[in-house]
Design a protein around this motif. Structure first.
Motif, PDB file in Angstrom:
ATOM      1  N   GLY A  64       0.793  -1.223   0.000  1.00 48.05           N
ATOM      2  CA  GLY A  64       0.000   0.000   0.000  1.00 48.05           C
ATOM      3  C   GLY A  64       0.817   1.261   0.000  1.00 48.05           C
ATOM      4  O   GLY A  64       0.277   2.365  -0.016  1.00 48.05           O
ATOM      5  N   LEU A  65       2.167   1.151   0.051  1.00 44.65           N
ATOM      6  CA  LEU A  65       3.014   2.331   0.044  1.00 44.65           C
ATOM      7  C   LEU A  65       2.919   3.043  -1.312  1.00 44.65           C
ATOM      8  O   LEU A  65       2.759   2.408  -2.359  1.00 44.65           O
ATOM      9  N   GLY A  66       3.078   4.337  -1.277  1.00 40.14           N
ATOM     10  CA  GLY A  66       3.032   5.105  -2.523  1.00 40.14           C
ATOM     11  C   GLY A  66       2.758   6.570  -2.224  1.00 40.14           C
ATOM     12  O   GLY A  66       3.100   7.083  -1.153  1.00 40.14           O
ATOM     13  N   THR A  67       2.118   7.216  -3.155  1.00 38.42           N
ATOM     14  CA  THR A  67       1.746   8.615  -2.954  1.00 38.42           C
ATOM     15  C   THR A  67       0.402   8.646  -2.231  1.00 38.42           C
ATOM     16  O   THR A  67      -0.649   8.382  -2.837  1.00 38.42           O
ATOM     17  N   LEU A  68       0.420   8.944  -0.920  1.00 40.05           N
ATOM     18  CA  LEU A  68      -0.783   8.874  -0.091  1.00 40.05           C
ATOM     19  C   LEU A  68      -1.019  10.206   0.600  1.00 40.05           C
ATOM     20  O   LEU A  68      -0.073  10.911   0.990  1.00 40.05           O
ATOM     21  N   ASP A  69      -2.303  10.559   0.750  1.00 39.29           N
ATOM     22  CA  ASP A  69      -2.625  11.740   1.540  1.00 39.29           C
ATOM     23  C   ASP A  69      -2.740  11.349   3.004  1.00 39.29           C
ATOM     24  O   ASP A  69      -2.588  10.186   3.372  1.00 39.29           O
ATOM     25  N   GLU A  70      -3.003  12.333   3.868  1.00 43.27           N
ATOM     26  CA  GLU A  70      -3.030  12.079   5.313  1.00 43.27           C
ATOM     27  C   GLU A  70      -4.146  11.114   5.683  1.00 43.27           C
ATOM     28  O   GLU A  70      -3.974  10.266   6.571  1.00 43.27           O
ATOM     29  N   ASP A  71      -5.274  11.205   5.010  1.00 39.72           N
ATOM     30  CA  ASP A  71      -6.382  10.295   5.330  1.00 39.72           C
ATOM     31  C   ASP A  71      -6.008   8.856   5.003  1.00 39.72           C
ATOM     32  O   ASP A  71      -6.307   7.924   5.761  1.00 39.72           O
ATOM     33  N   ALA A  72      -5.353   8.665   3.855  1.00 37.68           N
ATOM     34  CA  ALA A  72      -4.944   7.310   3.476  1.00 37.68           C
ATOM     35  C   ALA A  72      -3.925   6.747   4.465  1.00 37.68           C
ATOM     36  O   ALA A  72      -3.959   5.575   4.828  1.00 37.68           O
ATOM     37  N   VAL A  73      -2.993   7.627   4.910  1.00 37.41           N
ATOM     38  CA  VAL A  73      -1.984   7.178   5.888  1.00 37.41           C
ATOM     39  C   VAL A  73      -2.658   6.798   7.201  1.00 37.41           C
ATOM     40  O   VAL A  73      -2.378   5.760   7.804  1.00 37.41           O
ATOM     41  N   SER A  74      -3.581   7.665   7.668  1.00 36.62           N
ATOM     42  CA  SER A  74      -4.286   7.391   8.921  1.00 36.62           C
ATOM     43  C   SER A  74      -5.096   6.097   8.824  1.00 36.62           C
ATOM     44  O   SER A  74      -5.127   5.292   9.754  1.00 36.62           O
ATOM     45  N   LYS A  75      -5.722   5.901   7.666  1.00 38.79           N
ATOM     46  CA  LYS A  75      -6.506   4.673   7.464  1.00 38.79           C
ATOM     47  C   LYS A  75      -5.615   3.434   7.531  1.00 38.79           C
ATOM     48  O   LYS A  75      -5.960   2.428   8.153  1.00 38.79           O
ATOM     49  N   ALA A  76      -4.440   3.536   6.898  1.00 35.40           N
ATOM     50  CA  ALA A  76      -3.512   2.400   6.924  1.00 35.40           C
ATOM     51  C   ALA A  76      -3.021   2.108   8.336  1.00 35.40           C
ATOM     52  O   ALA A  76      -2.857   0.955   8.736  1.00 35.40           O
ATOM     53  N   GLU A  77      -2.783   3.205   9.126  1.00 31.45           N
ATOM     54  CA  GLU A  77      -2.265   3.022  10.480  1.00 31.45           C
ATOM     55  C   GLU A  77      -3.309   2.467  11.433  1.00 31.45           C
ATOM     56  O   GLU A  77      -2.973   2.093  12.556  1.00 31.45           O
ATOM     57  N   HIS A  78      -4.558   2.401  11.011  1.00 32.18           N
ATOM     58  CA  HIS A  78      -5.611   1.836  11.869  1.00 32.18           C
ATOM     59  C   HIS A  78      -6.172   0.532  11.324  1.00 32.18           C
ATOM     60  O   HIS A  78      -7.215   0.072  11.770  1.00 32.18           O
ATOM     61  N   THR A  79      -5.483  -0.063  10.355  1.00 32.27           N
ATOM     62  CA  THR A  79      -5.888  -1.384   9.881  1.00 32.27           C
ATOM     63  C   THR A  79      -5.471  -2.455  10.890  1.00 32.27           C
ATOM     64  O   THR A  79      -4.597  -2.242  11.736  1.00 32.27           O
ATOM     65  N   GLU A  80      -6.114  -3.615  10.784  1.00 30.48           N
ATOM     66  CA  GLU A  80      -5.773  -4.724  11.682  1.00 30.48           C
ATOM     67  C   GLU A  80      -4.333  -5.169  11.456  1.00 30.48           C
ATOM     68  O   GLU A  80      -3.632  -5.553  12.399  1.00 30.48           O
ATOM     69  N   ASP A  81      -3.863  -5.150  10.199  1.00 29.23           N
ATOM     70  CA  ASP A  81      -2.477  -5.545   9.918  1.00 29.23           C
ATOM     71  C   ASP A  81      -1.503  -4.625  10.646  1.00 29.23           C
ATOM     72  O   ASP A  81      -0.554  -5.074  11.293  1.00 29.23           O
ATOM     73  N   TYR A  82      -1.750  -3.303  10.530  1.00 31.47           N
ATOM     74  CA  TYR A  82      -0.828  -2.345  11.170  1.00 31.47           C
ATOM     75  C   TYR A  82      -0.860  -2.526  12.689  1.00 31.47           C
ATOM     76  O   TYR A  82       0.197  -2.562  13.348  1.00 31.47           O
ATOM     77  N   LYS A  83      -2.079  -2.656  13.254  1.00 39.09           N
ATOM     78  CA  LYS A  83      -2.180  -2.790  14.715  1.00 39.09           C
ATOM     79  C   LYS A  83      -1.496  -4.055  15.206  1.00 39.09           C
ATOM     80  O   LYS A  83      -0.824  -4.055  16.240  1.00 39.09           O
ATOM     81  N   ARG A  84      -1.679  -5.152  14.457  1.00 37.96           N
ATOM     82  CA  ARG A  84      -1.063  -6.417  14.886  1.00 37.96           C
ATOM     83  C   ARG A  84       0.467  -6.313  14.854  1.00 37.96           C
ATOM     84  O   ARG A  84       1.154  -6.688  15.810  1.00 37.96           O
ATOM     85  N   ILE A  85       1.007  -5.783  13.755  1.00 37.98           N
ATOM     86  CA  ILE A  85       2.473  -5.670  13.661  1.00 37.98           C
ATOM     87  C   ILE A  85       2.988  -4.637  14.665  1.00 37.98           C
ATOM     88  O   ILE A  85       4.052  -4.798  15.256  1.00 37.98           O
ATOM     89  N   TYR A  86       2.201  -3.564  14.864  1.00 35.95           N
ATOM     90  CA  TYR A  86       2.566  -2.562  15.872  1.00 35.95           C
ATOM     91  C   TYR A  86       2.710  -3.208  17.250  1.00 35.95           C
ATOM     92  O   TYR A  86       3.685  -2.954  17.979  1.00 35.95           O
TER      93      TYR A  86
END
Length: 538
Positions: A64-86
């Motif tokens: 999912g990395l690429g040219t992302l706005d703040e909303d897209a970044v925030s959305k990615a940081e609150h996915t289950e994948d991000y939370k689990r790896i976090y």
């Protein structure tokens, strides 16, 4: 200058110098040991952490990395994948909370100097603090998903990303922001077999970075330094008092001892010193006389003593080797003796057999413990001989269960066929024992073939063991089998159907596997035995 004064000054001077040098040496030794221990911890943490990260979840975040706005970044940081790896990264830091500074995951980009952050161990916590209106600590920064990180001045991190190989700093580097010394390690994400994971372009999928500080080490060194100074001062004061006392009382006895030592040095092993007092110097004289007598005796019988001791050491070594080989396979024992602490190997094609005595619990209730153990010892000893005969590796016994594997630790081309012969021989051995004992004793046998992970873990009471779905399925083959019969999976059936007669069973429900087609092994097909081989793979 009188001898007493010389002894006093010399003893005091030497003792003081030794005390100071010893204190300095101990301080430097403790410092080096603590630094080495911290680097070892860091290496272990990054190695374990790189295997613990959810690779599939990380791969989805990395894609999912690429040219992302703040909303897209925030959305990615609150996915289950991000939370689990976090949470996984925070668990890594939680292993050494007073030492670990940062834990993060980076993904390489087309620009080798600017990889991108995927997950940080602090980002969600810091974002929550900001949301609550709290002020972040001075120098603290929130690293965001998809942000670039300039690694042009961090050559080891750049190397780890480019070569997909672990790197670690050899020296502590001072951090002026936090006023601590830290050392960093970078380890690529790895598969269970240890191979580094790569993305669709062949680049390293990601690198785990861990920064560890020497905060605790400096506190320990400060305490050790203070203690070393106190000990040094105490030893110097004690040396002064002792040197004065010894200089007064040792003159006569020490001269006599000196003359005797000179004679002894001239190889007059019959020389003995005269003991004038019963104090420490007198005891020294007596001890010298005893030592001289022992040396004289040993010099006369040295060759005989060397031969005798050599025989004893050889016998002890053979005993130790025999005990080790009774616990572990020879190849595994050699690797442990060679210095390997963690042995983990993957085998893609093996066969696993589980055997269990039918009605053992009921038999236990009506049989004395002595008779029960004697029976198990006789049966399992027979099985051990059969395993050795067929070139198989016994893994362990648990109660009345017996586990053996074919194709480990040395791969075997016809592992399933070899294990099937072993199973037939086990059934025959049980039948012979039951006939001799006048009982209806039977066993259930289950076999499955596939891949496993094998190795030795832990630090005490080593055992060579297997893990994986193949082991679990083999156990299910035994538990769902028929008393007195050999129950095999379809994977094993495929490997042995040309050599053996097999009877297909109706599909059965296997826990954790669903419906499975399985077979009962009947016997050997009438054919040329020369077609069966057990050639080991190179």
């Amino acid at each position: 200058m009188r001898l007493r004064r010389k002894i006093t000054i010399a003893f005091f001077g030497v003792s003081s110098l030794v005390s100071v040098l010893l204190a300095l040496f101990l301080y430097r030794f403790v410092e080096r040991k603590l630094a080495d221990e911290l680097r070892d911890r860091l290496r272990d943490l990054t190695h374990v952490g790189a295997h613990a990260v959810d690779a599939e979840g990380y791969r989805r975040l990395e894609e999912g990395l690429g040219t992302l706005d703040e909303d897209a970044v925030s959305k990615a940081e609150h996915t289950e994948d991000y939370k689990r790896i976090y949470e996984q990264l925070r668990m890594i830091r939680g292993a050494e909370p007073d030492l670990i500074h940062y834990v993060y995951l980076l993904s390489p980009t087309e620009d080798p100097n600017n990889p991108k952050f995927v997950v940080d161990a602090d980002v969600l916590e810091l974002l929550a603090k900001v949301a609550r209106g709290e002020t972040l600590p001075e120098g603290e920064d929130i690293s965001h998903y998809n942000e670039t990180y300039d690694v042009s001045e961090i050559p080891l991190l750049k190397q780890a990303l480019a070569e997909c190989a672990p790197t670690m700093e050899t020296e502590f580097v001072h951090d002026p922001v936090f006023n601590v010394n830290s050392v960093s390690a970078y380890t690529p994400l790895a598969a269970p077999d240890g191979a580094p994971l790569r993305d669709s372009k062949g680049r390293c999928l990601g690198v785990l970075g861990v920064d560890i500080t020497d905060k605790n080490m400096r506190a320990a060194l400060a305490a050790a330094g203070g203690l070393a100074i106190k000990i040094s001062v105490a030893m110097i004061a004690l040396a002064l008092l002792v040197s004065i006392a010894m200089g007064t009382v040792l003159t006569r006895s020490i001269l006599a001892l000196t003359n005797t030592v000179k004679r002894f040095a001239d190889k007059d092993f019959s020389a003995r010193t005269r003991v004038f007092t019963r104090d420490e110097i007198g005891q020294l004289g007596e001890n010298f006389n005893a030592m001289a007598a022992t040396i004289q005796e040993h010099s006369e019988h040295l060759e005989e003593l060397v031969i005798q001791r050599t025989k004893e050491l050889t016998a002890e070594k053979l005993t130790s080797e025999r005990l080790l080989l009774n616990v572990l396979p020879g190849a595994i024992a050699d690797r442990l003796k060679g210095g390997e602490n963690l042995i983990v190997d993957r085998f893609e094609s093996v066969s696993v057999l589980f055997a269990d005595i039918v009605g053992f619990t009921a038999l236990s209730s009506r049989t004395s413990p002595e008779e029960l153990v004697t029976m198990l010892n006789e049966l399992f000893s027979t099985f051990d001989r059969l395993a050795e005969k067929h070139g198989l590796e016994k893994i362990k016994t648990i109660g009345d269960a017996y586990m053996v594997v074919a194709g480990i630790p040395q791969p075997i081309a016809d592992h399933a066929i070899a294990l099937a012969h072993m199973a037939l021989d086990m059934n025959a051995a049980i039948a012979a024992y039951a006939a001799k004992a006048g009982s209806d004793l039977t066993i259930r046998i289950g076999i499955h073939s596939g891949s496993v992970v094998a190795g030795v873990i832990g630090e005490k009471k080593f055992i060579y063991d297997l893990w994986g779905d193949t082991v679990n399925t083999a156990s299910r083959m035994e538990s769902t089998g028929v008393p007195g019969r050999i129950h095999v999976s379809e994977a094993t059936f495929t490997l042995i159907r040309e050599e053996f007669e097999l009877e297909q069973r109706a599909p059965i429900e296997v826990k954790g596997k669903g419906l499975m087609t399985t077979y009962l092994l009947g016997g050997i097909k009438p054919r040329d035995p020369a077609r069966r081989s057990s050639t080991k793979l190179n």
